[in-house]
Scaffold this motif. Sequence first.
Motif, mmCIF file in Angstrom:
data_model
loop_
_atom_site.group_PDB
_atom_site.id
_atom_site.type_symbol
_atom_site.label_atom_id
_atom_site.label_comp_id
_atom_site.label_asym_id
_atom_site.label_seq_id
_atom_site.Cartn_x
_atom_site.Cartn_y
_atom_site.Cartn_z
ATOM 1 N N THR A 131 0.849 -1.191 0.000
ATOM 2 C CA THR A 131 0.000 0.000 0.000
ATOM 3 C C THR A 131 0.883 1.239 0.000
ATOM 4 O O THR A 131 2.072 1.180 0.369
ATOM 5 C CB THR A 131 -0.920 0.039 1.230
ATOM 6 O OG1 THR A 131 -0.113 0.053 2.422
ATOM 7 C CG2 THR A 131 -1.834 -1.170 1.257
ATOM 8 N N GLN B 145 -2.302 5.280 2.386
ATOM 9 C CA GLN B 145 -2.783 3.902 2.269
ATOM 10 C C GLN B 145 -4.142 3.846 1.555
ATOM 11 O O GLN B 145 -5.062 3.132 1.963
ATOM 12 C CB GLN B 145 -2.884 3.246 3.661
ATOM 13 C CG GLN B 145 -1.549 3.153 4.362
ATOM 14 C CD GLN B 145 -1.615 2.403 5.680
ATOM 15 O OE1 GLN B 145 -2.666 1.860 6.036
ATOM 16 N NE2 GLN B 145 -0.518 2.364 6.403
ATOM 17 N N LYS C 248 -3.978 -0.096 -3.083
ATOM 18 C CA LYS C 248 -3.397 -1.373 -2.668
ATOM 19 C C LYS C 248 -3.049 -2.194 -3.902
ATOM 20 O O LYS C 248 -3.889 -2.375 -4.803
ATOM 21 C CB LYS C 248 -4.366 -2.139 -1.767
ATOM 22 C CG LYS C 248 -3.736 -3.374 -1.134
ATOM 23 C CD LYS C 248 -4.679 -4.004 -0.116
ATOM 24 C CE LYS C 248 -4.033 -5.200 0.568
ATOM 25 N NZ LYS C 248 -4.926 -5.812 1.595
#
Length: 233
Positions: A215, A220, A223
Amino acid sequence: MKLNSTVLLTLILLVLMLGAGSLSGFWGFTLGSSALKGVTTPDGRPTTKFASNKASNPQQGGLTLLKEEEILKIVKARIEGKTKAAKSEKLEEDDEETNSSKPKPEEKPQEVAEEKLQKGFPITSENEGVTLSVQSVRYSGGDLLLKVKMQNKGADSVRFLYSFLDVTDDKGRTLSASTEGLPAELPANGPAFSGLVSIPTALLDDVKKVSLALTDYPDQKLKLEVSNIPVEK
């Protein structure tokens, strides 16, 4: 009477002195002549010396003069020899330059050849214009090496922290791994970057496939997952 005797005595003495001088001179000349018998004066004339040297050295060769034609032939031969040598050196230099200027065939890296021989590669994952692909796998020095390529074709740059890289086997177990050569940030619309992911072979005794998950950092939001990478020997 007394005056006449004095004059007479004086004349007698002069005669005796003259006689003695003449006698001593003659005696000296005689002795000198006898002493110098056999002694000759050295001849300093150069022509006489050369003549005597030639007479004493009859075997010594004289100076020989070359004819004009022979001199021209010798000079011409030397000039031609130097010209031929210069031409041969020039030809050798041209050959070396030609050989050096020829493009050498590009040698393909060994890893590229290995990639072509492996079936099922590359395995790619893409999210929001960012791609993560595994190009090949190989074992080397007690590690399993996964050649990885990453590229960002999106409009924004993306940062990664590779300590967040998750590596799992086909049984769901987490494996320790290290990365090499992967960039901390992928620039927007940037080129592809290559690197390696290393996994110790001691952890892969009964493992047939592994998976990678990564990630971005710190958001984040995206992914990347590359699953079922075959790692059997």
